[in-house]
Design an enzyme around this catalytic site. Structure first.
Site, PDB file in Angstrom:
ATOM      1  N   PRO A  74     -29.725  30.435  10.157  1.00  0.00           N
ATOM      2  CA  PRO A  74     -29.130  30.682  11.467  1.00  0.00           C
ATOM      3  C   PRO A  74     -28.607  29.375  12.055  1.00  0.00           C
ATOM      4  O   PRO A  74     -29.358  28.396  12.123  1.00  0.00           O
ATOM      5  CB  PRO A  74     -30.293  31.231  12.305  1.00  0.00           C
ATOM      6  CG  PRO A  74     -31.515  31.121  11.488  1.00  0.00           C
ATOM      7  CD  PRO A  74     -31.172  30.538  10.163  1.00  0.00           C
ATOM      8  N   HIS A  75     -27.342  29.357  12.422  1.00  0.00           N
ATOM      9  CA  HIS A  75     -26.797  28.131  12.990  1.00  0.00           C
ATOM     10  C   HIS A  75     -25.742  28.495  14.016  1.00  0.00           C
ATOM     11  O   HIS A  75     -24.857  29.308  13.751  1.00  0.00           O
ATOM     12  CB  HIS A  75     -26.226  27.213  11.914  1.00  0.00           C
ATOM     13  CG  HIS A  75     -25.205  27.860  11.046  1.00  0.00           C
ATOM     14  ND1 HIS A  75     -25.511  28.844  10.147  1.00  0.00           N
ATOM     15  CD2 HIS A  75     -23.872  27.676  10.960  1.00  0.00           C
ATOM     16  CE1 HIS A  75     -24.427  29.233   9.525  1.00  0.00           C
ATOM     17  NE2 HIS A  75     -23.397  28.548  10.005  1.00  0.00           N
TER      18      HIS A  75
END
Lengths: 165, 76
Positions: A74-75
Site C-alpha cells: 500500500p502506497h
C-alpha cells in the site's frame, strides 16, 4: 536492471515503525494498526491519521495493493507530509487482501509519500524505492524469513541483509 | 513501472488463457507478476513489448494495446 546497491533504501525502514506480528484480522484493520503504530512511533502526526487512512482506503478501492506472492504494497501520497514514511509488517496467519493472485498477504510494505517533490522527496528516487521493494518482495527467502521473524529488529534487519545479496 | 498499471496488466493477463512476457529497456519479465513488472524501468515514453503465447494470446495483446493507448485510463 539491478537496483543500485548504494541507495541504501533499507535505511528508510525503522525498527519502531515496523510490526513483526500484525494482530488485525482484516485488511482495513491491518492498515489501521500500521498507521496507529506510525503515530505511536512519532513518524506520523495524529492529525494526519484520518487523511492517511482515507487515502489508503481509496487506493485499495481503485485496485488492491495485494501484488501477489503473499505481499501487499500500500502506497499513497499524503497532503502535508514532508518526507517518505515507511513501515514493514508481517502477519503470521495471512490476511485476505483481494490480492491479484487471490492469495493471503503475509508481508506488507506501507509507503507514504509527500504530494509534491521537495528537499526530502525525489519522485525519481521514489520509483527506485518501489523497484527495490519489488525486487526484495520477489525473493522467496525474504518472504519466508519475514514471516518467521520474532522481533521487529529481526524483520527490519532482513532488508539490509537481503539487499546486499 | 507504477503499481496501478502493473495491476491492470496482470489482471488482464490472469484473465486470459496464455503466457505473457514483457520486454522493456533490455529487461524481460513475467507479465503475470506485479512484483516483476514493478521492477521494470518503464517511465513515461518507455516502449513495452508484449509477448503472449497460448490460446487467448491475440485477445490479450489487443486488450493490452488498448490499455496502453488509453494511458491506463490514468490521464487527467
Amino acid at each position: 536492471m539491478p537496483v543500485s546497491r548504494d541507495q541504501a533504501f533499507w535505511k528508510l525502514f525503522k525498527v519502531k515503525t515496523s510490526l513483526f506480528d500484525l494482530k488485525a484480522e482484516t485488511k482495513e484493520g491491518a492498515l489501521e494498526e500500521i498507521v496507529a503504530n506510525l503515530v505511536k512511533a512519532g513518524e506520523l502526526e495524529q492529525q494526519h491519521t484520518k487523511a492517511v487512512l482515507g487515502a489508503l482506503t481509496e487506493r485499495e478501492n481503485l485496485a488492491s495493493t495485494g501484488v501477489g506472492q503473499n505481499v501487499a504494497i500500500p502506497h499513497v501520497k499524503v497532503p502535508g507530509l514532508d518526507r517518505v514514511v515507511t513501515s514493514l509488517c508481517a502477519h503470521k496467519e495471512g490476511l485476505e487482501w483481494a490480492a491479484v493472485d487471490g492469495e493471503p498477504v503475509h508481508v506488507c510494505f506501507l509507503v507514504l509519500r509527500p504530494e509534491e517533490p521537495g528537499e526530502d522527496h525525489d519522485p525519481e528516487r521514489h520509483l527506485e524505492l518501489m523497484r527495490w521493494i519489488s525486487e526484495l518482495a520477489r525473493n522467496r527467502d525474504f518472504r519466508r524469513f519475514a514471516v518467521q521473524s520474532r522481533t521487529r529488529r529481526e524483520l527490519v534487519d532482513l532488508l539490509k541483509e537481503m539487499s546486499n545479496r | 513501472m507504477h503499481a496501478r498499471p502493473c495491476h491492470q496488466i496482470v489482471s488482464a493477463a490472469l484473465a486470459h488463457d496464455c503466457q505473457l512476457r514483457i520486454r522493456c529497456g533490455g529487461a524481460e519479465v513475467n507479465g503475470r507478476s506485479i512484483l516483476e513488472l514493478m521492477t521494470l524501468q518503464a517511465g513515461p515514453g518507455a516502449v513495452l513489448e508484449f509477448l503472449a503465447q497460448g490460446r487467448e494470446a491475440r485477445s490479450l495483446v489487443e486488450h493490452l494495446v488498448s490499455l496502453v493507448e488509453r494511458g491506463f485510463e490514468e490521464r487527467t
